[in-house]
Design a protein around this motif. Structure first.
Motif, PDB file in Angstrom:
ATOM      1  N   LEU A  92      -2.269  -1.450   4.527  1.00  0.00           N
ATOM      2  CA  LEU A  92      -1.227  -1.186   3.566  1.00  0.00           C
ATOM      3  C   LEU A  92       0.165  -1.434   4.047  1.00  0.00           C
ATOM      4  O   LEU A  92       0.193  -2.031   5.390  1.00  0.00           O
ATOM      5  CB  LEU A  92      -1.030   0.434   3.592  1.00  0.00           C
ATOM      6  CG  LEU A  92      -2.470   1.187   3.094  1.00  0.00           C
ATOM      7  CD1 LEU A  92      -2.100   2.555   3.259  1.00  0.00           C
ATOM      8  CD2 LEU A  92      -2.784   0.743   1.558  1.00  0.00           C
ATOM      9  N   VAL A  98       2.233   3.582  -0.882  1.00  0.00           N
ATOM     10  CA  VAL A  98       0.887   3.216  -1.793  1.00  0.00           C
ATOM     11  C   VAL A  98       0.961   3.062  -3.051  1.00  0.00           C
ATOM     12  O   VAL A  98       1.536   3.945  -3.661  1.00  0.00           O
ATOM     13  CB  VAL A  98       0.012   4.505  -1.154  1.00  0.00           C
ATOM     14  CG1 VAL A  98      -1.229   4.463  -2.190  1.00  0.00           C
ATOM     15  CG2 VAL A  98      -0.478   4.539   0.260  1.00  0.00           C
ATOM     16  N   VAL A 120      -1.191   1.066   8.405  1.00  0.00           N
ATOM     17  CA  VAL A 120       0.053   1.093   7.749  1.00  0.00           C
ATOM     18  C   VAL A 120       0.986   0.045   8.372  1.00  0.00           C
ATOM     19  O   VAL A 120       1.708   0.104   9.378  1.00  0.00           O
ATOM     20  CB  VAL A 120       0.660   2.433   7.556  1.00  0.00           C
ATOM     21  CG1 VAL A 120       2.187   2.056   6.886  1.00  0.00           C
ATOM     22  CG2 VAL A 120      -0.301   3.167   6.811  1.00  0.00           C
ATOM     23  N   ALA A 138      -1.144   7.376   2.718  1.00  0.00           N
ATOM     24  CA  ALA A 138      -2.287   6.902   3.200  1.00  0.00           C
ATOM     25  C   ALA A 138      -3.418   7.728   3.404  1.00  0.00           C
ATOM     26  O   ALA A 138      -4.578   7.466   2.779  1.00  0.00           O
ATOM     27  CB  ALA A 138      -1.870   5.987   4.439  1.00  0.00           C
ATOM     28  N   VAL A 147      -5.485   6.701  10.618  1.00  0.00           N
ATOM     29  CA  VAL A 147      -4.351   6.002  10.121  1.00  0.00           C
ATOM     30  C   VAL A 147      -3.347   5.382  11.302  1.00  0.00           C
ATOM     31  O   VAL A 147      -2.865   6.274  11.819  1.00  0.00           O
ATOM     32  CB  VAL A 147      -3.457   6.687   8.944  1.00  0.00           C
ATOM     33  CG1 VAL A 147      -2.472   5.913   8.416  1.00  0.00           C
ATOM     34  CG2 VAL A 147      -4.356   7.500   7.975  1.00  0.00           C
TER      35      VAL A 147
END
Ligand code: GDP
Ligand code: MG
Length: 293
Positions: A92, A98, A120, A138, A147
């Motif tokens: 991401l 997002v 991320v 996320a 994450v």
């Protein structure tokens, strides 16, 4: 010594930094990078090997809704590859947060049975409060147990992410020699380096309309002759790529020659011609020949 090895596929919208992250994890440039979407058309693998683990990274094209034959193939490839991997790294963009595109990919990934890890990326571009928001968004995607905030550009957070990905790999022998950074044929790597220079200098539809094929690599010992052809879809794209009085193609050629010489460690003579091949993107036979599945 027990070794572990396996494949991790990178999924994510175009431009989130998948290729850059592969390069950061492998420790050298194996996947070409650009700020234009659809830079990566092939599942280029980067190989990160330590003493006892070999992590093969599949740099997938951005997951997108099918539009033409090429993107349909990309989509099919993403789904096929993911099914065969040991895990998926879903990347991401911290700067953008997002969005709908990410949620769409998350829905595709909900169906896969392998572990999904979220990175991320581009945390160098946001402040901490915003980063925390994105990390929460996320986690809210409903895929991925972990994450990791990272910056592929600065390398921040890449170590812990790598360590986690390695822990997902099953026991098994290495797939590639430990020193191999990539499984791409040399022709493909060189063609991608040339295409990277074209992407840097062209705009709008031109970058996506160009494909580069290296037709011959003649190793003369002291130097190397590389013959390559850039395909465009229309005469007007060809004219843009050549430029006024050949200015554009000369600039591309000079920069590409430097990149190739750096890769090959020797001076390079680059013979680069531009040709029109109408609708190559919709031409299944040509896609096969170029190895784009
Ligand atoms: P891909 O389409 O997902 O493979 O994205 P690329 O790796 O080609 O990167 C897209 C753009 O984002 C390039 O201009 C990269 O230099 C830039 N980029 C990638 N990672 C980072 C990062 O961690 N920080 C910043 N600031 N830029 C990044
Ligand atoms: Mg890429």
């Amino acid at each position: 010594m027990t070794t572990r090895s396996g494949f991790i596929a990178l999924a994510g919208r175009p431009n989130v930094g998948k290729s850059t992250l592969v390069n950061a994890m492998v420790g050298r440039k194996v996947a070409i990078v650009s700020d234009k979407p659809q830079t990566t058309r092939r599942a280029i693998r980067g190989v990160a090997t330590t003493e006892d683990t070999q992590l093969v990274l599949v740099d997938l094209p951005g997951v997108q809704r099918p539009r033409d034959a090429l993107t349909e193939r990309m989509q099919a490839r993403v789904e096929r590859e993911v099914a065969e991997d040991d895990g998926v790294l879903f990347v991401l963009n911290a700067e953008e947060g997002v969005g709908p595109g990410d949620r769409w990919i998350a829905r595709v990934l909900e169906r896969v049975t392998v572990p999904v890890v979220i990175a991320v990326n581009k945390i160098d571009r946001v402040r901490e409060p915003r980063l925390l928001e994105v990390l929460v968004e996320a986690a809210g995607l409903g895929v991925g147990d972990d994450v990791f905030p990272v910056s592929a550009r600065t390398g921040k957070g890449v170590g812990p992410l790598l360590e986690h990905l390695r822990s997902l790999l099953p026991e098994g022998p290495f797939f590639f020699p430990p020193e191999a950074p990539s499984d791409q044929p040399l022709e493909v790597l060189l063609a991608e380096l040339i295409r990277e220079q074209i992407l840097r200098r062209t705009f709008q539809e031109v970058p996506h309309a160009v494909e580069v094929v290296v037709e011959e690599i003649e190793d003369r010992g002291d130097d190397v002759i590389v013959r390559a052809r850039a395909w465009t879809e229309t005469e007007s794209q060809k004219a843009i790529l050549i430029g006024k009085g050949g200015r554009m193609i000369r600039a591309v050629g000079t920069a590409a020659r430097r990149a190739l010489a750096q890769e090959l460690g020797r001076p390079v003579h680059l013979d680069l011609t531009v040709d029109v091949r109408r609708k190559w993107r919709a031409d299944e036979r040509l896609l096969d020949r170029l190895g784009i599945e």
